[in-house]
Design a protein around this motif. Structure first.
Motif, PDB file in Angstrom:
ATOM      1  N   CYS A  31      -6.240 -29.096 -26.381  1.00 32.71           N
ATOM      2  CA  CYS A  31      -5.399 -30.274 -26.535  1.00 32.71           C
ATOM      3  C   CYS A  31      -6.213 -31.542 -26.285  1.00 32.71           C
ATOM      4  CB  CYS A  31      -4.249 -30.169 -25.539  1.00 32.71           C
ATOM      5  SG  CYS A  31      -3.192 -31.616 -25.475  1.00 32.71           S
ATOM      6  N   GLU A  33      -4.967 -34.349 -25.435  1.00 31.86           N
ATOM      7  CA  GLU A  33      -4.350 -35.103 -24.340  1.00 31.86           C
ATOM      8  C   GLU A  33      -4.742 -34.547 -22.974  1.00 31.86           C
ATOM      9  OE1 GLU A  33      -2.386 -37.833 -24.188  1.00 31.86           O
ATOM     10  OE2 GLU A  33      -2.758 -38.138 -26.331  1.00 31.86           O
ATOM     11  N   CYS A  34      -4.546 -33.231 -22.797  1.00 28.06           N
ATOM     12  CA  CYS A  34      -4.727 -32.649 -21.448  1.00 28.06           C
ATOM     13  C   CYS A  34      -5.957 -31.751 -21.357  1.00 28.06           C
ATOM     14  CB  CYS A  34      -3.475 -31.861 -21.046  1.00 28.06           C
ATOM     15  SG  CYS A  34      -3.281 -30.296 -21.922  1.00 28.06           S
ATOM     16  N   CYS A  64      -0.011 -27.402 -27.931  1.00 23.29           N
ATOM     17  CA  CYS A  64      -0.217 -27.412 -26.485  1.00 23.29           C
ATOM     18  C   CYS A  64       1.095 -27.094 -25.780  1.00 23.29           C
ATOM     19  CB  CYS A  64      -0.737 -28.768 -26.035  1.00 23.29           C
ATOM     20  SG  CYS A  64      -0.984 -28.813 -24.246  1.00 23.29           S
ATOM     21  N   ASN A  66       0.777 -26.503 -22.252  1.00 28.31           N
ATOM     22  CA  ASN A  66       0.356 -26.548 -20.855  1.00 28.31           C
ATOM     23  C   ASN A  66       1.323 -27.356 -20.007  1.00 28.31           C
ATOM     24  OD1 ASN A  66      -2.308 -25.097 -20.897  1.00 28.31           O
ATOM     25  ND2 ASN A  66      -2.675 -26.601 -22.505  1.00 28.31           N
ATOM     26  N   CYS A  71       2.367 -33.844 -24.167  1.00 30.70           N
ATOM     27  CA  CYS A  71       1.139 -34.015 -24.952  1.00 30.70           C
ATOM     28  C   CYS A  71       1.411 -34.346 -26.416  1.00 30.70           C
ATOM     29  CB  CYS A  71       0.262 -32.775 -24.835  1.00 30.70           C
ATOM     30  SG  CYS A  71      -0.381 -32.509 -23.168  1.00 30.70           S
TER      31      CYS A  71
HETATM   32 ZN   LIG Z   1      -1.849 -30.804 -23.696  1.00 30.19          ZN
END
Ligand SMILES: [Zn+2]
Ligand SMILES: [Zn+2]
Length: 208
Positions: A31, A33-34, A64, A66, A71
């Motif tokens: 991902c 983002e994370c 994603c 998570n 995200c």
């Molecule tokens: Zn993520």
């Protein structure tokens, strides 16, 4: 696309869940983002689309999970999901990233589909009619292959990042009949995956 039950998790068939197939050397997507590894959702064998062309490739979808909702995994360009259009030949099971939680990487079930052709052009009506006629629950309908997207919200057809033309719908997907193993599209949403086959590009989004 009608739920046809479990299948070998590494089969090169249209399915949700199981192991992603990819060209050797492909790295499991993370991902933007994370930075965590994404969940593999589904693959679609493009040869299943109407037409005589063979060897059109395999679409693979990841999102994603998570930290669900954080995200932007519903957006085609957030980096919270990935769609790949792989060549149809020489695909191998994609190795999982080391130290990752397998339950986050894979869905809890593997489902393949059978394909039926219906005359009704409206996706939602077609599904309802098919289920009624066949005495099956509406949740047996897992989506549509090709055709016109039945948008839940606004038309979000993406453009190809290479040639800037509008991309073609490859598949529209329902979450799945069993909530404990379903794909997460907001709880009752649907996903839309597109490709530009000449450019080898693909994008994916969901709405609810
Ligand atoms: Zn993520
Ligand atoms: Zn293109």
């Amino acid at each position: 696309m009608i739920d046809a039950g479990p299948v070998d998790p590494a089969a090169q068939v249209t399915r949700s869940g199981g192991v992603p197939l990819a060209p050797s050397g492909t790295v499991w997507p993370c991902c933007a983002e994370c930075s965590g590894p994404m969940q593999f959702l589904a693959q679609v064998v493009l040869d299943d689309l109407a037409g005589e062309v063979e060897g059109r490739g395999v679409l693979a979808l990841f999102a994603c999970q998570n930290d669900p909702g954080m995200c932007g995994d519903w957006e085609p360009d957030s980096g919270g999901n990935r769609a790949f259009l792989f060549p149809a030949e020489d695909l191998v099971p994609l190795p999982q990233p080391a130290d990752a939680d397998e339950t986050l990487l894979q869905l809890g079930s593997v489902r393949t589909v059978s394909l039926v052709q219906v005359g009704e052009p409206d996706y939602d009506l077609a599904g309802e009619e098919w289920a009624t006629r066949n005495g099956r629950p509406a949740s047996s309908v897992l989506g549509q292959l090709g055709g016109t997207p039945a948008w839940i919200q606004n038309d979000e057809t993406p453009v190809c990042p290479s040639c800037a033309s509008r991309m073609s719908l490859i598949v529209q997907l329902e979450e799945g009949p069993d909530h404990s193993t379903a794909m997460n599209f907001g709880g009752c949403g649907g996903a839309y995956a597109f490709a530009c086959e000449p450019c080898g590009s693909a994008k994916f989004l969901w709405q609810c």
